[in-house]
Design an enzyme around this catalytic site. Structure first.
Site: not given
Ligand code: INI
Length: 159
Positions: A115, A58-59, A82-83, A24, A90
């Site tokens: 981190f 990142s999740w 990178a979030v 992401f 979210h």
């Molecule tokens: N994941 C990120 O790493 N950065 C983000 O900015 C982001 N946003 O904005 O949604 C993001 N979402 C995806 C998340 O990490 C999961 O992959 C997804 O929810 C599936 O489980």
């Protein structure tokens, strides 16, 4: 009486690192990865001591880092994400869980987890921290992982 000082050295020779990178916002995380690899190579890591694991975002990092830590194969884990804040809450959930989960992995496993999950309000702020105005946080996280891996070796050797 002189006091003793213990500090980890910035020497990656013979150490093994896993890098967990989020796809992401990959325009940012690829730059963080380039910085992390630069730090590892400059401090003597060999390519066969480096494993790069791509995850969706990142999740997904905490569960991946936990698996890598429990393999007992790595001296350190470097997490690159990178979030970037959007219009909904979210951001807070993803960034919060990544930070909390990665902290828990380090505490529970004893393997240092560096981190470099950027949490920014704008893409520009992320670019600035991925090789532009504010350096490269991937490079910095890798240096931290190298220092901590050496520190852990020293502390364990004292037991
Ligand atoms: N994941 C990120 O790493 N950065 C983000 O900015 C982001 N946003 O904005 O949604 C993001 N979402 C995806 C998340 O990490 C999961 O992959 C997804 O929810 C599936 O489980």
């Amino acid at each position: 009486m002189p006091h003793s000082v213990i500090e980890g050295h910035l020497d990656a020779k013979g150490l093994r690192f896993a890098i967990v990178a989020g796809r992401f916002n990959s325009i940012i995380t690829e730059r963080l990865l380039a910085g992390a690899l630069d730090a590892l190579r400059r401090t003597g890591a060999s390519d066969d001591g480096i494993t790069v694991v791509w995850v969706p975002g990142s999740w997904e990092m905490p569960v991946t880092a936990r698996e890598l830590a429990s393999s007992n194969h790595y001296d350190g884990i470097i997490c690159l994400g990178a979030v970037i804040r959007g219009d909904t809450p979210h951001f807070d959930y993803v960034a919060g869980e990544a930070a909390k989960g990665l902290g828990q992995v380090a505490m529970q496993s004893g393997v240092p987890v560096a981190f470099a999950v950027l949490t920014t309000n704008t893409v520009e702020q992320a670019v600035d921290r991925a090789g532009a105005k504010h350096g490269n946080k991937g490079f910095d996280a890798a240096m931290t992982a190298i220092e901590m891996a050496n520190l852990m070796r020293q502390l364990r050797g004292m037991k």
